[in-house]
Enzyme design. Structure first.
Site, PDB file in Angstrom:
ATOM      1  N   LYS A  54       0.809  -1.349   0.092  1.00 60.88           N
ATOM      2  CA  LYS A  54       0.016  -0.037   0.037  1.00 60.88           C
ATOM      3  C   LYS A  54       0.767   1.208  -0.192  1.00 60.88           C
ATOM      4  O   LYS A  54       0.636   2.259  -0.646  1.00 60.88           O
ATOM      5  CB  LYS A  54      -0.926   0.222   1.142  1.00 60.88           C
ATOM      6  CG  LYS A  54      -2.049  -0.629   1.027  1.00 60.88           C
ATOM      7  CD  LYS A  54      -3.192  -0.426   2.061  1.00 60.88           C
ATOM      8  CE  LYS A  54      -3.770  -1.535   2.409  1.00 60.88           C
ATOM      9  NZ  LYS A  54      -4.582  -1.723   3.971  1.00 60.88           N
ATOM     10  N   GLN A  98      -5.041  -1.334   9.991  1.00 59.25           N
ATOM     11  CA  GLN A  98      -5.000  -2.274   9.463  1.00 59.25           C
ATOM     12  C   GLN A  98      -5.730  -3.477  10.353  1.00 59.25           C
ATOM     13  O   GLN A  98      -5.427  -3.645  11.610  1.00 59.25           O
ATOM     14  CB  GLN A  98      -3.476  -2.956   9.107  1.00 59.25           C
ATOM     15  CG  GLN A  98      -3.243  -4.165   8.633  1.00 59.25           C
ATOM     16  CD  GLN A  98      -3.640  -4.211   7.083  1.00 59.25           C
ATOM     17  OE1 GLN A  98      -4.008  -3.272   6.336  1.00 59.25           O
ATOM     18  NE2 GLN A  98      -3.753  -5.629   6.553  1.00 59.25           N
ATOM     19  N   ASP A 121     -11.195   3.463   4.426  1.00 61.07           N
ATOM     20  CA  ASP A 121     -11.879   2.261   4.430  1.00 61.07           C
ATOM     21  C   ASP A 121     -13.507   2.348   3.967  1.00 61.07           C
ATOM     22  O   ASP A 121     -14.030   1.206   3.649  1.00 61.07           O
ATOM     23  CB  ASP A 121     -11.786   1.471   5.569  1.00 61.07           C
ATOM     24  CG  ASP A 121     -10.289   0.638   5.544  1.00 61.07           C
ATOM     25  OD1 ASP A 121      -9.609   0.154   4.629  1.00 61.07           O
ATOM     26  OD2 ASP A 121      -9.692   0.602   6.546  1.00 61.07           O
TER      27      ASP A 121
HETATM   28  N1  LIG Z   1      -8.300  -1.572   7.570  1.00 61.36           N
HETATM   29  C1  LIG Z   1      -8.212  -2.740   6.584  1.00 61.36           C
HETATM   30  N2  LIG Z   1      -8.427  -2.137   5.195  1.00 61.36           N
HETATM   31  C2  LIG Z   1      -8.340  -3.284   4.338  1.00 61.36           C
HETATM   32  O1  LIG Z   1      -8.652  -3.051   3.114  1.00 61.36           O
HETATM   33  C3  LIG Z   1      -7.755  -4.604   4.707  1.00 61.36           C
HETATM   34  C4  LIG Z   1      -7.395  -4.724   5.936  1.00 61.36           C
HETATM   35  N3  LIG Z   1      -7.671  -3.703   6.861  1.00 61.36           N
HETATM   36  N4  LIG Z   1      -6.851  -5.864   6.280  1.00 61.36           N
HETATM   37  C5  LIG Z   1      -6.436  -6.851   5.485  1.00 61.36           C
HETATM   38  C6  LIG Z   1      -7.375  -6.992   4.256  1.00 61.36           C
HETATM   39  C7  LIG Z   1      -6.966  -7.791   2.975  1.00 61.36           C
HETATM   40  N5  LIG Z   1      -7.009  -6.861   1.948  1.00 61.36           N
HETATM   41  C8  LIG Z   1      -6.478  -7.200   0.720  1.00 61.36           C
HETATM   42  C9  LIG Z   1      -6.503  -6.346  -0.228  1.00 61.36           C
HETATM   43  C10 LIG Z   1      -6.040  -6.379  -1.627  1.00 61.36           C
HETATM   44  C11 LIG Z   1      -5.426  -7.712  -1.751  1.00 61.36           C
HETATM   45  C12 LIG Z   1      -4.654  -7.952  -3.018  1.00 61.36           C
HETATM   46  O2  LIG Z   1      -4.295  -7.043  -3.918  1.00 61.36           O
HETATM   47  N6  LIG Z   1      -4.626  -9.243  -3.353  1.00 61.36           N
HETATM   48  C13 LIG Z   1      -3.908  -9.884  -4.543  1.00 61.36           C
HETATM   49  C14 LIG Z   1      -3.034 -10.684  -4.101  1.00 61.36           C
HETATM   50  C15 LIG Z   1      -1.893 -10.491  -3.239  1.00 61.36           C
HETATM   51  C16 LIG Z   1      -0.791 -11.500  -3.067  1.00 61.36           C
HETATM   52  O3  LIG Z   1      -0.495 -12.296  -3.949  1.00 61.36           O
HETATM   53  O4  LIG Z   1      -0.860 -12.318  -1.813  1.00 61.36           O
HETATM   54  C17 LIG Z   1      -4.856 -10.241  -5.691  1.00 61.36           C
HETATM   55  O5  LIG Z   1      -5.964 -10.581  -5.413  1.00 61.36           O
HETATM   56  O6  LIG Z   1      -4.480 -10.156  -6.850  1.00 61.36           O
HETATM   57  C18 LIG Z   1      -5.373  -8.684  -0.534  1.00 61.36           C
HETATM   58  C19 LIG Z   1      -5.855  -8.451   0.505  1.00 61.36           C
HETATM   59  C20 LIG Z   1      -7.517  -5.391   2.515  1.00 61.36           C
HETATM   60  N7  LIG Z   1      -7.720  -5.571   3.862  1.00 61.36           N
END
Ligand SMILES: Nc1nc(=O)c2c([nH]1)NC[C@@H]1CN(c3ccc(C(=O)N[C@@H](CCC(=O)O)C(=O)O)cc3)C=[N+]21
Ligand SMILES: [Mg+2]
Length: 286
Positions: A54, A98, A121
């Site tokens: 991020k 987070q 968020d």
């Molecule tokens: N306050 C808060 N806000 C959040 O938005 C938040 C959080 N806490 N805690 C954790 C989760 C998880 N999350 C993700 C977002 C993008 C991918 C992402 O871009 N994933 C990639 C893959 C990443 C990889 O290779 O591991 C994809 O889907 O292509 C993953 C997980 C947002 N979160």
């Protein structure tokens, strides 16, 4: 495979490029850059990688990021005091704490403490309430990102039978509201739903957000339907998979999101979008 892929990496990059242009145009005129505070409690490695990504995404766009890495022994009072400080800080347009937080801390109380106008968020009750009465403020990032991906299909959502699988605060419920506002007829399925298959079989649009790997079976998908997979699960071999049985679903769907590379990158792009929206409002640029 017959479905067309909804490529979240590509669409996310388009969204981010637009934001970078907006930021450059205003900062060249002497405005301060947008600021995003990212608060992480404890050093969970997966979380750290995600938070680092991020920060990188922010830097590329010209968003200044302010990192706060707290020990997992931090008290609720200390975390509250940090949020109060960030709420008051004029350089900061967005605050992201987070999740999940360690057991001894209350996520609800932190979410409630963040200034709703800095809640990038979109988790604060005020922002969920605004969405429910069609006065959107900052929209929850994952459902917002799904709405942006749906634009890529070129399909009209009015009157569409949409089925959302999963009813979480951060995805399923706001997703249902977004689709309702967009004119779809929305069904929300959850742990007490008696015949999930029957609901999914009727759907022109399925959003799978239950957090259960492979829950949505390919043979349930109606021919030509749009399939959005919010799930993300890592198998022992390191590969990522969603809530949808992708290979079988892609044989029937009209459009489908991959995992990875679908909804995940859109969530991050919309977080940046919300930060820029908050910045523009705060500077009176709209
Ligand atoms: N306050 C808060 N806000 C959040 O938005 C938040 C959080 N806490 N805690 C954790 C989760 C998880 N999350 C993700 C977002 C993008 C991918 C992402 O871009 N994933 C990639 C893959 C990443 C990889 O290779 O591991 C994809 O889907 O292509 C993953 C997980 C947002 N979160
Ligand atoms: Mg559920």
């Amino acid at each position: 495979m017959t479905a067309r892929l909804l490529d979240g990496r590509a669409v996310g990059a388009t969204v981010r490029a637009g934001l970078a242009e907006t930021i450059a145009a205003y900062t060249e005129n002497g405005h301060r850059p947008p600021g995003l505070a990212v608060v992480q409690v404890g050093g969970d490695p997966a979380s750290s990688v995600y938070v680092a990504n991020k920060r990188k995404a922010c830097a590329k766009l010209g968003i200044e990021s302010f990192s706060h890495d707290l020990k997992d022994t931090v008290s609720q009072a200390e975390l509250d005091a940090l949020v109060d400080e960030l709420n008051e800080d004029p350089r900061i347009d967005g605050i992201l704490v987070q999740l999940p937080l360690p057991e001894h801390l209350s996520a609800d109380s932190i979410i409630n403490r963040i200034d709703p106008d800095k809640d990038v968020d979109g988790f604060h009750p005020t922002n969920i309430g605004r969405l429910a009465i069609r006065q959107p403020g900052l929209r929850p990032c994952t459902p917002f990102g799904v709405m942006r991906l749906l634009e890529e299909t070129g399909r009209d959502l009015h009157g569409m039978e949409a089925v959302v699988v999963g009813a979480s605060n951060i995805v399923g419920r706001p997703m249902a509201l977004e689709l309702l506002l967009a004119g779809a007829t929305v069904t929300v399925c959850h742990r007490f739903t008696e015949d999930l298959a029957a609901h999914v079989r009727r759907a022109d649009l399925v959003v799978a957000a239950a957090g259960k790997p492979g829950l949505v079976r390919g043979e349930w998908i109606k021919g030509g339907a749009i399939v959005i997979d919010v799930g993300i699960h890592r198998r022992d071999d390191g590969t990522l998979h969603g809530d949808v049985d992708f290979d079988a679903a892609a044989e029937r769907a009209g459009f489908i999101t991959p995992v990875p590379g679908g909804v995940g990158p859109m969530t991050i792009a919309m977080l940046m979008h919300n930060t820029v929206t908050s910045w523009r409002r705060r500077l009176g640029l709209d």
